[in-house]
Design an enzyme around this catalytic site. Sequence first.
Site, mmCIF file in Angstrom:
data_model
loop_
_atom_site.group_PDB
_atom_site.id
_atom_site.type_symbol
_atom_site.label_atom_id
_atom_site.label_comp_id
_atom_site.label_asym_id
_atom_site.label_seq_id
_atom_site.Cartn_x
_atom_site.Cartn_y
_atom_site.Cartn_z
ATOM 1 N N ARG A 33 115.143 11.358 -32.663
ATOM 2 C CA ARG A 33 115.141 10.191 -33.569
ATOM 3 C C ARG A 33 116.166 10.406 -34.688
ATOM 4 O O ARG A 33 116.897 9.475 -35.053
ATOM 5 C CB ARG A 33 113.753 9.975 -34.177
ATOM 6 C CG ARG A 33 112.633 9.822 -33.150
ATOM 7 C CD ARG A 33 112.350 8.381 -32.783
ATOM 8 N NE ARG A 33 111.053 8.264 -32.134
ATOM 9 C CZ ARG A 33 110.834 8.396 -30.819
ATOM 10 N NH1 ARG A 33 111.841 8.645 -29.985
ATOM 11 N NH2 ARG A 33 109.617 8.283 -30.320
ATOM 12 N N GLU A 177 93.956 8.936 -25.880
ATOM 13 C CA GLU A 177 95.125 8.097 -25.570
ATOM 14 C C GLU A 177 95.552 8.261 -24.109
ATOM 15 O O GLU A 177 96.289 9.177 -23.772
ATOM 16 C CB GLU A 177 96.304 8.452 -26.485
ATOM 17 C CG GLU A 177 97.543 7.608 -26.173
ATOM 18 C CD GLU A 177 98.741 7.891 -27.086
ATOM 19 O OE1 GLU A 177 98.685 8.850 -27.874
ATOM 20 O OE2 GLU A 177 99.730 7.159 -26.978
ATOM 21 N N LYS A 219 92.998 4.789 -27.818
ATOM 22 C CA LYS A 219 94.387 4.359 -28.075
ATOM 23 C C LYS A 219 95.020 4.019 -26.735
ATOM 24 O O LYS A 219 95.597 4.873 -26.071
ATOM 25 C CB LYS A 219 95.150 5.480 -28.779
ATOM 26 C CG LYS A 219 96.635 5.182 -28.999
ATOM 27 C CD LYS A 219 97.263 6.128 -30.020
ATOM 28 C CE LYS A 219 98.756 5.917 -30.117
ATOM 29 N NZ LYS A 219 99.357 6.609 -31.273
ATOM 30 N N SER A 261 102.429 1.457 -29.248
ATOM 31 C CA SER A 261 103.443 0.411 -29.060
ATOM 32 C C SER A 261 104.293 0.659 -27.819
ATOM 33 O O SER A 261 104.776 -0.301 -27.207
ATOM 34 C CB SER A 261 104.322 0.250 -30.303
ATOM 35 O OG SER A 261 105.077 1.397 -30.583
ATOM 36 N N GLY A 262 104.507 1.905 -27.462
ATOM 37 C CA GLY A 262 105.049 2.262 -26.160
ATOM 38 C C GLY A 262 106.417 1.720 -25.791
ATOM 39 O O GLY A 262 106.696 1.546 -24.606
ATOM 40 N N GLY A 263 107.265 1.423 -26.747
ATOM 41 C CA GLY A 263 108.598 0.938 -26.387
ATOM 42 C C GLY A 263 108.774 -0.553 -26.571
ATOM 43 O O GLY A 263 109.843 -1.101 -26.278
ATOM 44 N N ARG A 292 106.933 4.155 -32.897
ATOM 45 C CA ARG A 292 108.233 3.483 -32.983
ATOM 46 C C ARG A 292 108.144 2.112 -33.634
ATOM 47 O O ARG A 292 109.021 1.713 -34.398
ATOM 48 C CB ARG A 292 108.856 3.385 -31.587
ATOM 49 C CG ARG A 292 109.374 4.716 -31.083
ATOM 50 C CD ARG A 292 109.574 4.735 -29.589
ATOM 51 N NE ARG A 292 108.305 4.803 -28.857
ATOM 52 C CZ ARG A 292 108.198 4.832 -27.538
ATOM 53 N NH1 ARG A 292 109.278 4.778 -26.793
ATOM 54 N NH2 ARG A 292 107.016 4.915 -26.965
#
Length: 339
Positions: A33, A177, A219, A261-263, A292
């Site tokens: 990142r 998750e 999650k 959110s996964g992308g 993200r």
Amino acid sequence: MNSADLEAIAHKMVANGRGILAADESSGTADKRLSSVNVAKTEENRRAYREMLFTTPGLGAHISGAILYDETIRQNAADGRTFVQVLSEQDILPGIKVDTGAKALAGSPNEKITEGLDGLRGRLNEYVKLGAKFTKWRAVITIGDGIPTANCISVNAHALARYAALAQEAGLVPIVEPEVLMDGAHTIETCRDVTEATLQVVFNALIDQGILLEGMILKPNMVISALDCPQQAGVEQVAEWTVNTLKRRVPSAVPGIAFLSGGQSEEAATAHLDAMNKLGTAPWPLSYSYGRALQHSALHTWAGKAENAGGGQKALSHRAAMNSAAALGKWSAKLEKAA
Ligand code: 13P
């Protein structure tokens, strides 16, 4: 294990539209990142970035908890306060990622098994002493040619349940998750079927292993078209299918759901959460635990420059406010622009 304490913490994590800031990127992912905004990959830069996030004025109005990484939970702000103190002073619960990453699954090299159970009891006890109140473990389910296999789902569910039992024993609320990835070109139908099958096996394992359902947070991924699927499902369909899938597989005793959110883009993750809450039919609070989708604008505004810290914090504050509005079903594209 004190059940009442676990239940109170789990409830607080999802109450009143507040959500969770996932800032538990491993050093390798954090470095990626930083590199994306041309910042050198150093421990000091990882620390400075997290300090920018955690010292955002008023962050606790929308954020109930922040997930840290092993390196981060041991770090301090420039003024000497530990990050755990900085967060606690904002009424944000400190959490910790305790898995040690998803590795290739023996016998099925395109699938992953999450590791980290060896020695976990000892590590959890140390994290309690460092001030953690909750934990996270992420399992990864990949959709592709002939996968996921039943074995991949089964071994990941077993590990999630073993982790959750140890976390609760230590007095920490487990975030469970199981992430069905949105990489690939599969349809929303496939995502729904795989998500439903995964949640079934995960809850069977949690129940078999005696997890206190009232003292955990789920999650999950949303039920959504894959990133490269030519037929992208709309916001209403994602919302309805996600809530319906969860209703079929998640016991109502679970105190809350905090999506990854996964992308998804920042605004898509907000719009989907808002549409789900506008349906008003879920038996649990539906909130967020975004990485993200909370950090993207903040990271790009900050870009490693001390003079941009205030701008980065404004960007994070804005996303947190938008997602908290969405967690109450009170977001709109108009609100997004007005702010
Ligand atoms: P994303 O919201 O970026 O998927 O990250 C959430 C997370 O914590 C994944 O484990």
